[in-house]
Design an enzyme around this catalytic site. Structure first.
Site, PDB file in Angstrom:
ATOM      1  NE  ARG A 267      -3.629  -2.349   2.345  1.00  0.00           N
ATOM      2  CZ  ARG A 267      -4.542  -2.660   3.244  1.00  0.00           C
ATOM      3  NH1 ARG A 267      -4.793  -1.812   4.239  1.00  0.00           N
ATOM      4  NH2 ARG A 267      -5.218  -3.774   3.155  1.00  0.00           N
ATOM      5  NE  ARG A 282      -0.543   4.754   9.129  1.00  0.00           N
ATOM      6  CZ  ARG A 282      -1.835   4.461   9.043  1.00  0.00           C
ATOM      7  NH1 ARG A 282      -2.357   4.130   7.897  1.00  0.00           N
ATOM      8  NH2 ARG A 282      -2.600   4.503  10.114  1.00  0.00           N
ATOM      9  CD  GLU A 354      -8.042  -1.355  10.963  1.00  0.00           C
ATOM     10  OE1 GLU A 354      -8.233  -0.123  11.039  1.00  0.00           O
ATOM     11  OE2 GLU A 354      -8.161  -2.017   9.926  1.00  0.00           O
ATOM     12  CB  SER A 357     -10.798  -4.285   8.984  1.00  0.00           C
ATOM     13  OG  SER A 357     -11.925  -3.498   8.731  1.00  0.00           O
ATOM     14  NE  ARG A 396      -1.375  -1.954  11.462  1.00  0.00           N
ATOM     15  CZ  ARG A 396      -2.287  -1.033  11.180  1.00  0.00           C
ATOM     16  NH1 ARG A 396      -3.518  -1.154  11.662  1.00  0.00           N
ATOM     17  NH2 ARG A 396      -1.988  -0.007  10.420  1.00  0.00           N
TER      18      ARG A 396
END
Length: 427
Positions: A267, A282, A354, A357, A396
RNA sequence: GGAGAGGUGGCAGAGUGGUCGAAUGCGCUCGACUUGAAAUCGAGUGUACGGAAACGUACCGAGGGUUCGAAUCCCUCCCUCUCCGCCA
């Protein structure tokens, strides 16, 4: 893709629901107008087409029965045919353009929130629905952020990764690399045991696949593109699995289909320059085990709950404290009708972050990807429902382990469930 | 990357300008025959959009073109297969 028929038949209700996200009145009005124009041209065109087909047949019949091509009778028909052709050559491009415009616009409209999705404008109004594992909250007061402990242990390296690529990349060394591999195997083993079929898909995907899942056309900024090839780096396995059955009609007896996939995800993280600049939170490239379901619409709510539990099960097995929140209408992702986020406790940040999801996309992706099912004995086909969720984001998870399992002496315990995979108890 | 072959309905496979949404076979559904089954016979059997319906339109890999008319002819692209080259 929104259901144009539904919009056409009940525009006010449709718009009211959509506006629970934010204001879409303008594009919706445009869509309705374009639709009307397109349909009226289409009606006109198909009538001309019908006459043209008729003429074609008549000429064929006459020629077959021996009438010459230059016979006046045939000539008259040909003239009429030519006239129709001229008319069609004006209508057709118009209709085509309208259709393209309509389609392009429709592709930018997000899914309608579920009636059960909490109302709200932004993430502030998301609703916490569950908290788990308070008893596992670390008591050690001097917890280092995971990037510091990771570099101390010599298992993460960010600096050298900048040389290799850019910022927001990481290299894992020794036990770090092994930990990542162990986590992937652990997650995949658990999810396949829970009934998911493992898929290892291509990591490059084409434009059609990204459009089907909803990343395109609106979020092109977020993906890396290989310009020469109409291929993009996979931003999430959701894209790949969603297109696994693109343009298929699936026998209803085969539903539900449950898949899981380990893939790296790429990403660009455009527009998040200041945020989470350190650590594993991130990155431009991260690993994820994804859960994905193709289901009958009648079962999608239960399937969603079950999928959420499958994701939670990993956190529970690793004894990582987390909470579940339900996204409000204003914070919902583009393709989703309803989403739960799982957030893991990150001691260094002093908050939940997070890590998964889990979304129900209703028939939105199925429409965009034309994935249908057929029930035996029933006429026609229906769009199925798709669901996806992380089970879990590997980087994560590593971050959470490095922090939550930190010991006062600077070592990190390996979660019990992971020990057989890693072959050690301490990092 | 070079040379050749090919992409037609659930599958196999015909169709090289005319009534083709498409022969035929297999499969599937229903019915007949049968104590039951097999075999046999008969009927049916794609999808999308528009329409209350009758019906109409579109779809033979995708997109364009020629023609009164295209699965069929022409152009571009994509994909598959075979051989050669390269390569983990």
């Amino acid at each position: 893709m929104i259901d144009l028929k539904q919009l056409r038949e009940n525009p006010d209700q449709f718009l009211a629901r959509l506006n629970l996200r934010s204001d879409y009145s303008e594009p919706i009005q445009q869509i309705l107008a374009l639709d009307q124009q397109q349909r009226s041209i289409e009606m006109n065109r198909s009538q001309l087409q019908a006459r043209s087909n008729e003429i074609g047949k008549l000429v064929g019949q006459k020629m077959k029965s021996g009438v010459k091509a230059d016979d006046p009778e045939v000539q008259t028909l040909r003239d009429e045919g030519n006239q129709i052709k001229a008319q069609l050559s004006e209508l057709e491009p118009q209709e085509k353009e309208l259709k393209a415009e309509l389609e392009a616009l429709m592709l930018t409209i997000p899914n309608l929130p579920s009636e059960t999705t909490p109302l709200g404008k932004s993430e502030e109004e998301n609703v916490e629905v569950k908290r788990w594992g308070d008893e596992y909250l670390p008591t050690n007061p001097d917890i280092l952020p995971h990037w510091e402990i990771g570099e101390k242990l010599g298992i993460l390296n960010f600096e050298r990764s900048v040389k290799i690529a850019q910022s927001r990349f990481v290299s894992l060394i020794g036990a770090g690399a092994a930990l990542e591999r162990a986590l992937i195997r652990f997650m995949i083993d658990r999810q396949t045991a829970a009934g998911y079929t493992e898929i290892s898909p291509p990591f490059l995907v084409n434009t059609a696949s990204l459009t089907a899942s909803g990343q395109l056309p609106k979020f092109a900024e977020e993906s890396f593109k290989c310009d020469r090839d109409d291929l993009w780096l996979l931003p999430t396995a959701e894209v790949a699995i969603n297109s696994f059955h693109r343009d298929e009609v699936i026998d209803a007896d085969l539903l539900p289909l449950h898949y899981c996939a380990y893939t790296p995800c790429f990403r660009r993280e455009a527009g998040s320059y200041g945020r989470d600049t350190r650590g594993l939170i991130r990155l431009h490239q991260f690993d994820k085990v994804e859960l994905f379901k193709f289901v009958h619409p009648d079962t999608s709510e239960q399937e969603h709950q079950a999928l959420l539990q499958n994701a939670e099960a990993i956190l529970q097995a690793l004894k990582l404290p987390y909470r579940a929140i339900e996204l409000c209408t204003g914070d919902l992702g583009f393709s989703a009708i309803k989403t739960y986020d799982l957030e893991v406790w990150l001691p260094s940040a002093g908050k939940y972050r997070e890590i998964s999801s889990c979304s129900n996309c209703g028939d939105f992706q199925a429409r965009r990807g034309n994935v249908r099912f057929k029930e035996a004995g029933k006429k026609g086909t229906q769009f199925l429902h798709t669901l996806n969720g992380s089970g879990l984001a590997v980087g994560r998870t590593m971050a959470a382990i490095l922090e939550n399992y930190q010991q006062p002496d600077g070592t990190v315990l390996v979660p019990e469930a992971l020990q057989p995979y890693l072959g050690r108890e301490v990092l």
